[in-house]
Design an enzyme around this catalytic site. Structure first.
Site, PDB file in Angstrom:
ATOM      1  CD  GLU A   1      -1.485   3.915  -6.694  1.00  0.00           C
ATOM      2  OE1 GLU A   1      -1.567   4.503  -5.609  1.00  0.00           O
ATOM      3  OE2 GLU A   1      -0.404   3.594  -7.191  1.00  0.00           O
TER       4      GLU A   1
ATOM      5  CG  PHE B   1      -1.682  -1.288   1.398  1.00  0.00           C
ATOM      6  CD1 PHE B   1      -2.520  -1.795   0.413  1.00  0.00           C
ATOM      7  CD2 PHE B   1      -1.476  -2.032   2.548  1.00  0.00           C
ATOM      8  CE1 PHE B   1      -3.155  -3.016   0.574  1.00  0.00           C
ATOM      9  CE2 PHE B   1      -2.103  -3.265   2.714  1.00  0.00           C
ATOM     10  CZ  PHE B   1      -2.943  -3.751   1.737  1.00  0.00           C
TER      11      PHE B   1
ATOM     12  NE  ARG C   1      -5.075  -5.985 -23.760  1.00  0.00           N
ATOM     13  CZ  ARG C   1      -5.483  -6.729 -24.777  1.00  0.00           C
ATOM     14  NH1 ARG C   1      -5.990  -7.907 -24.552  1.00  0.00           N
ATOM     15  NH2 ARG C   1      -5.379  -6.298 -25.991  1.00  0.00           N
TER      16      ARG C   1
END
Lengths: 756, 341
Positions: A723, A255, A646
């Site tokens: 994110e 993270f 994609r």
């Protein structure tokens, strides 16, 4: 869940792994416990270091009485500033790949205390338990100085930071906000805030250093970048790359917390070199609150609209905390000049220095914070203008990046709005706050969204086919739980026409080809592209070998004339003209045939000015149910529609977005590191009191990947997903709570006390 | 964590003798709180006395119709015990509102009474705390006290008792059975935990060496009308901001017996008998519940970040009483019809 996957021309779809939901190739190892993490390598003759943390936020150490601790049988050494070896002198030796401007923190460097929980000593002993006990009785005296940790008291001394940190773009204003404000017919203006957050991955930071003699070290580190840890160590300790081999095969959550080398790495390596022994240093959960965190921000947004509901002006200002020694910058307000169409945009971003550790990138750094203010403000503006929040956003849709003055390489946010709203049933929303009910509960529907960079970094990959026909693809990237092992295996299998079982992807070792840090949502695009390139290069080698074998069909064949499928190299024009790949290797007389992608790290991406603005987008729709007496809030439904190019693996991609949604709910309702400013110390430093959602807090989450083709970002069309899914979630929850209750809470998290 | 010795006690007497013989000894049941406290150096026992060989894990009916919970019965076994579920569902519900399945599998009933506050400052040796270090000061007063007490506080301490189970035990008028150097005795539940006063380092009224051996529940279990309402920052694995154990007996719509205890608001499970008295003989209406709620929070005091608890407690009491009253109403009216043919 629905998603549409486009097929780029460069991929042969015979085996068809790209775009197919694929279970994690590393799943069995993780479930069975054979996947080892940094603190789990039980090398022989290991010593254990335990970190002593400062109880004060500012001042200096006046005395350390190590003698009683050293007298304990089994205690090997107490390291502190008093006996730490002389190391590199210059700041630049301590800078890692993502160090912001300033002077990096040097563990045990001197007597000065710069933040609460600063590491002040390392006790090394024969067992972890003894080191921990010895650390608890180490007598240290301090001279306390007045500290400043309260951001709200330092808005006036905040300053505009320089560029300093990689990826930071000073926000650019445009037009004339004052005029836009005056011309507007409806207005909103409000202040927003959220508090510090700590990453708290499940795996605590730890480093196990295996001493191999003669300063040669094998370093198992918890990190998001093995190479970043290595270059940090080589500069500080004067080690060669061979002496400082860093290994990180599995990372139990990152993270962003592992983007910079944490102090246990320095301490473990220093102790190993000094004692010429293998050493492990692992941090406690409490110590996980002692380093980088998402910085608190205080924000101000003003907006005005024209009679047609178009934005006449946006003003977004943020002040964020940083440490006394580094300027941690992130893009908090810049997005407000991009997401919506508006001529008059005024942006401001400042930092205030506090007596804290330098903040650190944390999932969607800057954007997560900025989107809280921007997306609640958009909701407030929609109400002020008398418009539905979705309709308001559609009226201000931007097809052009007005900040960079570039067209988007692709932007299908419109599909996110439409597909997300349809799935959610947004058209059934009645606009009036408090107007929707479910039995005795208030129902609120809110929305938000966001934008995030689609980035790509240079990466190197080696593809190697052995005589058994097994393909090993390797690169020193990291797996932080995102699915890197799996998607790289998929891309390689697809490229070489092999079944997944015939492909192994290896990562997390500085002896492998160099890859960038695992961050910025760029790994899939960066390493994925490099995997494809390396496989193409390997294909060329294999074709050369086929030619050597006098196979008539391949004599004049070019790479574009052949394809790799079913474990064979074959002619596109005649699939019966084929040679088995392992036969090629066997015929070569070598144990394997291998190739690297050609682009060296550092050379691409700096050549030409960009033609496009490349970004991923999302739109989030949230339902909350609120008890009107007790004001308890439950997020009962979320639809998150994402446009991120994609999708290589819809299964792991969906997991990424699910995790983002959970984090968004967490930010909205519960998560904060609470500082007691009298002590300059985060007080809820445990997972019992630092609240994140439990399973029972999470209900229906729908993830939609909208169709988005983008040949400009990279040949695979990947934009990255790490994110973007987080953006707008917290604001959408806040907006839904407003819709349910009529209460506009602008200070997150929205805990029960703020609603009563 | 300091180094310590460990003995597995073979019998209650032996355990007590071990305790008397060692300065700094502590009994250990499930260890779900003590081990944490030791890791943080908040507790530094020099000798641990294991209790797992004592038996004391039975749950058995008493001759007077009550139920005895062995001190070493686990929270999980207690919550899911058929007699507890049937006759004391309030206790089941309270236990299951606390901790996590893993913790409840380890934690013992006696140990639940002995767990210590989760005050941030109590756990952090870098900050003053009168409970941890008498005379050092209370950091929660004037500090971050969102989870702290609003009732029965003192200038020395505003910590809360963290248990859910104990709130139900207070409401059910349990009795604590203890053995000590001077023999056995029983302690009414209300007298077991203390208010902080000037001695906040003392959580309860156990004498040195005394060991909890069991908990006795009286026959009256309030199984028809009860509610354990827990309000917290997330749906599981969080301590109560405010919790309410409400238990009623109704004759038609008239309250004939009432119990009301709160968690998360005081240094001990906060039972309010004056508020209970306001309920008895009254119709089970929201107005009645509001009067009782007002009584409970009459003397409440906020300390800044926990001011909201006063209003939250008031609302939670009303809701819990309402939930309790509305339970089994159909059953009651049927019973009423059956008895009046």
């Amino acid at each position: 869940m629905s998603q549409t996957i486009a097929t780029p021309p460069s991929i042969h779809l015979d085996t068809d792994y790209i775009g197919k939901p694929t279970s994690r190739v590393d799943g069995p190892a993780k479930v069975a416990g054979t996947a080892k993490y940094a603190a789990e390598f039980n090398v022989p003759n290991l010593l254990y270091g335990y970190v002593v943390s400062s109880p004060i936020a500012k001042g200096k150490i006046t005395r350390i009485d190590a003698a009683p601790v050293l007298a304990l049988p089994g205690v090997r050494q107490v390291f502190s500033h008093e006996n730490v070896p002389h190391l590199a002198f210059l700041d630049r030796s301590y800078k890692d790949d993502v160090a912001p401007g300033g002077s990096p923190f040097r563990p045990l460097h001197d007597a000065e205390i710069k933040f609460s929980q600063q590491p002040v000593a390392l006790v090394v002993a024969d067992t972890f338990e003894l080191a921990r006990y010895a650390a608890s009785i180490l007598h240290i005296e301090y001279e306390e100085a007045a500290h400043e940790t309260e951001l709200a008291r330092h808005i006036d001394d905040a300053y505009e930071p320089g560029r300093g940190k990689t990826g930071y773009k000073p926000p650019k204003s445009r037009g004339n906000f004052g005029r836009g404000w005056e011309q507007g017919v409806a207005h909103m203006e409000a202040r927003y805030s959220h508090h510090a957050q700590h990453h708290n991955p499940m795996e605590n930071f730890a480093t196990t250093v295996e001493w191999l003699g003669d300063k040669k070290l094998k370093i198992y580190d918890k990190t998001q970048g093995a190479f970043n840890s290595q270059q940090y160590l080589t500069k500080i300790f004067g080690l060669s790359k061979d002496q400082a081999r860093v290994i990180s095969k599995y990372t139990g959550g990152g993270f962003g917390s592992g983007l910079r080398p944490q102090y246990q790495l320095f301490l473990a390596v220093m102790a190993a070199l000094e004692l010429e022994r293998s050493v492990r240093v692992s941090l406690t959960r409490q110590q996980m609150f002692s380093f980088g965190h998402r910085p608190e921000t205080l924000q101000h947004v003003a907006m005005a609209t024209n009679p047609d509901g178009s934005l006449a002006g946006i003003n977004h200002f943020a002040v964020a905390e940083t440490s006394q020694f580094e300027d941690f910058t992130e893009n908090v307000v810049g997005w407000s000049g991009m997401l919506y169409d508006c001529k008059n945009v005024k942006l401001g971003y400042r930092l205030a220095k506090l007596d804290v550790f330098t903040p650190l990138d944390m999932r969607a750094p800057g954007a997560a914070s900025g989107s809280i203010a921007l997306e609640i403000a958009m909701d407030e503006m929609a109400y002020a203008a008398g418009l539905d929040p979705l309709e308001f956003r559609l009226r201000n849709y931007s097809d052009f990046d007005q900040a960079e003055k570039l067209p988007y390489s692709s932007k299908n946010l419109r599909a996110c709005y439409h597909e997300g709203a349809a799935k959610f049933g947004w058209e059934r929303r009645s606009p009036e706050p408090g107007s929707m009910r479910d039995d005795n509960l208030l129902v609120g529907w809110g929305m938000g969204g966001g934008i995030w960079d689609a980035s790509k970094q240079p990466a190197q990959v080696l593809a190697s086919l052995d005589a058994d026909g097994h393909l090993t693809v390797s690169s020193g990237t990291n797996e932080i739980g995102t699915g890197t092992y799996t998607i790289m295996t998929q891309i390689a299998a697809e490229s070489m026409g092999l079944p997944l079982e015939a492909v192994t992807f290896i990562l997390g070792d500085t002896t492998l080809p160099e890859s960038p840090l695992q961050g910025g949502s760029w790994t899939a695009a960066s390493v994925g592209t490099a995997v494809q390139e390396a496989c193409t290069a390997l294909g060329e080698e294999l074709l050369k070998q086929a030619k050597k074998m006098d196979h008539p069909a391949f004599k004049d064949a070019k790479i574009d004339d052949v394809q790799f499928a079913n474990g064979q190299l074959r002619l596109r024009s005649d699939a019966t003209q084929a040679v088995v790949l392992r036969d090629l290797v066997q015929a070569s007389g070598e144990p394997k045939i291998e190739a690297k992608n050609s682009k060296l790290p550092g050379l691409i991406g700096m050549v030409k000015p960009p033609k496009y603005s490349m970004h991923a987008h999302n739109a989030v729709f949230v339902e909350v149910k609120v008890d009107p007496d007790l004001m308890t809030v439950h997020v009962t439904r979320v639809v998150n529609a994402v446009a991120a190019g994609r999708i290589i693996n819809p299964k792991t991609a969906r997991s990424q977005v699910l995790g983002s949604v959970v984090w968004g709910i967490s930010s909205a309702l519960m998560e904060e590191s609470v500082m007691d400013h009298r002590f300059g110390r985060f007080m809820n430093h445990s997972l019992a009191e630092y609240h994140v959602p439990v399973n029972a807090d999470i209900h229906d989450i729908d993830v939609i990947f909208v169709h988005e083709e983008d040949a400009a970002v990279n040949p695979l069309g990947i934009k990255g997903l790490g994110e973007v899914g987080l953006l707008g979630v917290a604001a959408a929850v806040a907006n839904a709570i407003y819709h349910a209750t009529g209460k506009r809470v602008r200070d997150l998290p929205i805990t029960i006390d703020k609603l009563l | 964590m300091n180094s310590f010795t460990f003995t597995q006690a073979p019998a209650v007497d032996a355990a007590v003798q071990e305790s008397v013989a060692h300065d700094g000894a502590a009994y250990i049941g499930g260890g779900t709180n003590l081990i944490d406290l030791m890791k943080e150096n908040v507790a530094r026992p020099t000798h641990l006395i294991g209790l797992k060989k004592l038996g004391l894990d039975a749950i058995e009916t008493l001759p007077d119709g009550g139920l005895r919970l062995g001190a070493l019965a686990t929270n999980a076994d207690t919550a899911w015990h058929p007699e507890v579920e049937k006759r004391y569902p309030l206790l089941s519900q309270a236990i299951l509102a606390g901790a996590s399945p893993q913790l409840r599998n380890m934690a013992t009933d006696g140990g639940n009474l002995m767990q210590r506050t989760r005050c941030y400052y109590f756990y952090d040796l870098a900050t003053p705390c009168n409970k941890r270090e008498p005379g050092s000061g209370c950091s929660a007063i004037g500090g971050y006290n969102r989870i702290h007490a609003i009732l029965g506080t003192s200038e020395q301490c505003i910590a809360t008792h963290p248990s859910d189970m104990c709130v139900a035990l207070a409401a059910l008028e349990a009795t604590v059975r203890v053995s000590g150097p001077h023999g056995e005795r029983t302690i009414p539940f209300e007298d077991f935990h203390r208010l902080p006063g000037t001695t906040p380092h003392l959580d309860n009224t156990l004498m040195p060496g005394e060991l909890i051996t069991g908990l006795d529940l009286p026959a009256q279990g309030f199984e028809k009308h009860f509610s354990y309402l827990k309000l917290r920052d997330r749906t599981s694995y969080a301590f109560a901001l405010v919790s309410v154990a409400a238990a009623l007996e109704l004759d038609g719509n008239t309250i004939t017996a009432a119990r009301l205890a709160l968690g998360g608001v005081a240094h001990k499970p906060w039972r309010d008998q004056a508020a209970e008295a306001l309920l008895v003989g009254q119709p089970a209406t929201v107005d009645t519940f509001r009067r009782a709620a007002a009584k409970v929070v009459e003397g409440a005091q906020g300390y800044g970040s926990n001011d909201f608890k006063i209003e939250l407690a008031r609302r939670a009491i009303v809701r819990a009483l309402k939930q309790a009253a509305e339970m089994n109403q159909e059953l009651d009216s049927n019973a009423f019809l059956n008895s009046n043919p």
